[in-house]
Motif scaffolding. Structure first.
Motif, PDB file in Angstrom:
ATOM      1  N   UNK A  97      52.345   0.988  15.311  1.00  0.00           N
ATOM      2  CA  UNK A  97      53.085   1.449  14.132  1.00  0.00           C
ATOM      3  C   UNK A  97      52.537   0.817  12.866  1.00  0.00           C
ATOM      4  N   UNK A  98      52.110  -0.434  12.947  1.00  0.00           N
ATOM      5  CA  UNK A  98      51.506  -1.123  11.799  1.00  0.00           C
ATOM      6  C   UNK A  98      50.919  -2.431  12.290  1.00  0.00           C
ATOM      7  N   UNK A  99      49.634  -2.618  12.060  1.00  0.00           N
ATOM      8  CA  UNK A  99      48.980  -3.851  12.481  1.00  0.00           C
ATOM      9  C   UNK A  99      49.604  -5.035  11.746  1.00  0.00           C
ATOM     10  N   UNK A 100      50.114  -5.989  12.491  1.00  0.00           N
ATOM     11  CA  UNK A 100      50.783  -7.142  11.915  1.00  0.00           C
ATOM     12  C   UNK A 100      52.295  -7.071  11.997  1.00  0.00           C
ATOM     13  N   UNK A 101      52.834  -5.913  12.425  1.00  0.00           N
ATOM     14  CA  UNK A 101      54.283  -5.755  12.451  1.00  0.00           C
ATOM     15  C   UNK A 101      54.946  -6.619  13.515  1.00  0.00           C
TER      16      UNK A 101
ATOM     17  N   UNK B 269      63.581  -8.279   1.358  1.00  0.00           N
ATOM     18  CA  UNK B 269      62.174  -8.658   1.534  1.00  0.00           C
ATOM     19  C   UNK B 269      61.277  -7.651   0.821  1.00  0.00           C
ATOM     20  N   UNK B 270      60.197  -8.115   0.198  1.00  0.00           N
ATOM     21  CA  UNK B 270      59.275  -7.176  -0.459  1.00  0.00           C
ATOM     22  C   UNK B 270      58.545  -6.320   0.563  1.00  0.00           C
ATOM     23  N   UNK B 271      57.995  -5.221   0.092  1.00  0.00           N
ATOM     24  CA  UNK B 271      57.246  -4.328   0.972  1.00  0.00           C
ATOM     25  C   UNK B 271      56.049  -5.075   1.542  1.00  0.00           C
ATOM     26  N   UNK B 272      55.916  -5.124   2.875  1.00  0.00           N
ATOM     27  CA  UNK B 272      54.795  -5.872   3.463  1.00  0.00           C
ATOM     28  C   UNK B 272      53.457  -5.206   3.171  1.00  0.00           C
ATOM     29  N   UNK B 273      52.427  -6.017   3.167  1.00  0.00           N
ATOM     30  CA  UNK B 273      51.088  -5.526   2.818  1.00  0.00           C
ATOM     31  C   UNK B 273      50.628  -4.426   3.758  1.00  0.00           C
ATOM     32  N   UNK B 274      51.034  -4.490   5.039  1.00  0.00           N
ATOM     33  CA  UNK B 274      50.546  -3.492   5.993  1.00  0.00           C
ATOM     34  C   UNK B 274      51.162  -2.110   5.777  1.00  0.00           C
ATOM     35  N   UNK B 275      52.168  -2.003   4.913  1.00  0.00           N
ATOM     36  CA  UNK B 275      52.734  -0.698   4.584  1.00  0.00           C
ATOM     37  C   UNK B 275      52.269  -0.193   3.222  1.00  0.00           C
ATOM     38  N   UNK B 276      51.468  -0.984   2.554  1.00  0.00           N
ATOM     39  CA  UNK B 276      50.945  -0.547   1.263  1.00  0.00           C
ATOM     40  C   UNK B 276      49.639   0.198   1.484  1.00  0.00           C
ATOM     41  N   UNK B 277      49.496   1.362   0.884  1.00  0.00           N
ATOM     42  CA  UNK B 277      48.271   2.136   1.110  1.00  0.00           C
ATOM     43  C   UNK B 277      47.066   1.479   0.458  1.00  0.00           C
ATOM     44  N   UNK B 278      45.906   1.695   1.055  1.00  0.00           N
ATOM     45  CA  UNK B 278      44.671   1.254   0.418  1.00  0.00           C
ATOM     46  C   UNK B 278      44.446   2.112  -0.820  1.00  0.00           C
ATOM     47  N   UNK B 279      44.281   1.471  -1.943  1.00  0.00           N
ATOM     48  CA  UNK B 279      44.114   2.219  -3.182  1.00  0.00           C
ATOM     49  C   UNK B 279      43.250   1.423  -4.148  1.00  0.00           C
TER      50      UNK B 279
ATOM     51  N   UNK C 185      52.735  -4.565  26.383  1.00  0.00           N
ATOM     52  CA  UNK C 185      52.733  -3.146  26.025  1.00  0.00           C
ATOM     53  C   UNK C 185      53.698  -2.884  24.870  1.00  0.00           C
ATOM     54  N   UNK C 186      54.883  -3.473  24.918  1.00  0.00           N
ATOM     55  CA  UNK C 186      55.846  -3.263  23.839  1.00  0.00           C
ATOM     56  C   UNK C 186      55.323  -3.832  22.522  1.00  0.00           C
ATOM     57  N   UNK C 187      54.607  -4.946  22.599  1.00  0.00           N
ATOM     58  CA  UNK C 187      53.968  -5.485  21.395  1.00  0.00           C
ATOM     59  C   UNK C 187      52.905  -4.521  20.880  1.00  0.00           C
ATOM     60  N   UNK C 188      52.126  -3.946  21.804  1.00  0.00           N
ATOM     61  CA  UNK C 188      51.085  -2.995  21.402  1.00  0.00           C
ATOM     62  C   UNK C 188      51.688  -1.757  20.747  1.00  0.00           C
TER      63      UNK C 188
END
Length: 414
Positions: free
Chosen positions: A131-135, A202-212, A123-126
């Motif tokens: 919050x972000x898939x892959x986090x 660390x660079x901004x992870x891909x899962x926090x970058x908006x689809x554009x 559950x804690x993982x879920x």
């Protein structure tokens, strides 16, 4: 469908009620937080908390020392959970008919404390994955102490109702001729630009970058002399050191930052512009040493007209006339014309900056004219801007010239 019960049956506006399982799950999954209501010693309590749905169970996050978690031991805790998503404000001609568009879920039942270690960990993982898939794979798992301090309530989703309002103004017919504006103000929850914590490199992870659009994606570009990678606040110290010479900033549109914190503000402004879709910023690294040497950007990005401008370029003096700037332009032009399908690339430079004008002309760009009193300089004077462009028809010849300029010269005989 969830079966209606006396507690989930509306007494008014029944047309807004639903017991559709998929609709309820959609609201619960979209919302990040909920209101958890319960009673303690005969008195009502309501607490905001995070939740995640796994199948037909709603899990609620809490601390082992909190009232609801303590009360849930043993036979469980009767609770009511409410989630609301506000979609718009309704402005009626009359005050009475002001309202809101929304989607909400109310769930009743008895919540139990999760005691199985495997279920609790899942559950804690879920929750983190929500919050972000892959986090979850990009963060440290909880320690034993942290697990001991965290509690999870499980509420089976059996007594659930959905209530929603959609549509526009519902004024009285007699009010339609009143001289007041009426309509809907849509509302939505949108993410802002991620703000890294102090010390993050660390660079901004891909899962926090908006689809554009690909036009707004700062893809990493690699050459023999220079590597262009997405600009990040982690570059502030190195970028400040590389571009500290006042001559670097002589004809730029902003003052030279006094310290790394000032450079961080410059980077933050570029990232804000990128978030708004106005600019695509890169940092430039020496391909041989990996040192940060400068920055450059796309701006005036126009996918519809297939045009883009290159600018906001500044390069540390030790790397002037080294091939870094020439190859950076080659990489940016190649991406624009060959990957994005641009038909036109533009440059703007201060009419006083003759060095920049010569450099742009060496790229094969055509001087189109002067934009008079185009921008304010940092000293408050008005700048006349020289505009250049290169078209897709001119690109093959320009590309050949750039590659020729980057070709190593003959090695002198000994």
């Amino acid at each position: 469908m969830y079966p209606p019960t006396p507690r989930t049956t509306a007494t008014r506006s029944r047309d807004r009620m639903s017991y559709d399982r998929a609709a309820a799950h959609a609201v619960l999954d979209e919302a990040y937080h909920c209101a958890l209501a319960f009673t303690v010693d005969g008195e009502p309590r309501v607490l905001p908390t995070l939740h995640v749905r796994v199948g037909d169970t709603l899990y609620l996050h809490g601390s082992t020392g909190s009232r609801p978690l303590l009360a849930a031991r043993g036979d469980g805790l009767p609770v009511c959970v409410a989630v609301t998503l506000l979609d718009g404000l309704i402005y009626g001609r009359s005050q009475f008919h002001h309202s809101a568009n929304y989607r909400s879920v109310v769930a009743h039942g008895t919540a139990h404390l999760v005691t199985d270690a495997g279920e609790k960990s899942a559950v804690l993982t879920a929750l983190v994955e929500k919050a972000a898939a892959g986090r979850s794979a990009d963060s440290r798992p909880p320690s034993r102490r942290e697990l001991a301090e965290t509690a999870v309530l499980a509420l089976p989703l059996r007594e659930v109702s959905v209530r929603a309002r959609t549509g526009g103004v519902r004024d009285e017919p007699g009010d339609h001729d009143l001289p007041h504006w009426a309509g809907v103000l849509p509302l939505r929850l949108t993410a802002g630009r991620p703000e890294p914590d102090t010390g993050v490199t660390a660079p901004l992870p891909a899962y926090l970058r908006p689809d554009r659009s690909p036009w707004l994606e700062p893809a990493t570009l690699r050459g023999a002399h220079v590597v262009l990678e997405p600009l990040d606040l982690a570059h502030a110290d190195d970028l400040h050191a590389a571009t500290a010479d006042p001559q670097v900033w002589q004809h730029l549109g902003s003052h030279r930052p006094a310290d790394p914190a000032g450079t961080a503000e410059t980077i933050r402004a570029a990232l804000d512009a990128h978030h708004r879709g106005e600019r695509v910023p890169w940092v430039q690294r020496c391909a041989v040493t990996g040192a940060v040497v400068g920055s450059t950007s796309y701006y005036e990005v126009d996918p519809d007209r297939r045009a883009v401008a290159i600018g906001y370029t500044y390069l540390g003096r030790p790397w002037w006339r080294t091939g870094v700037n020439t190859e950076a332009k080659l990489l940016l032009l190649t991406r624009a014309f060959e990957e994005l399908g641009a038909v036109r690339v533009v440059w703007h430079t201060d009419i006083r900056n003759e060095r920049s004008q010569r450099a742009i002309e060496r790229l094969g760009a055509t001087r189109e004219g002067v934009l008079r009193r185009h921008r304010l300089r940092p000293d408050g004077t008005w700048r006349d801007t020289v505009q250049y462009s290169l078209t897709d028809e001119e690109w093959p010849n320009a590309q050949a010239r750039l590659r020729e300029r980057l070709r190593p010269g003959p090695v002198p005989a000994r």
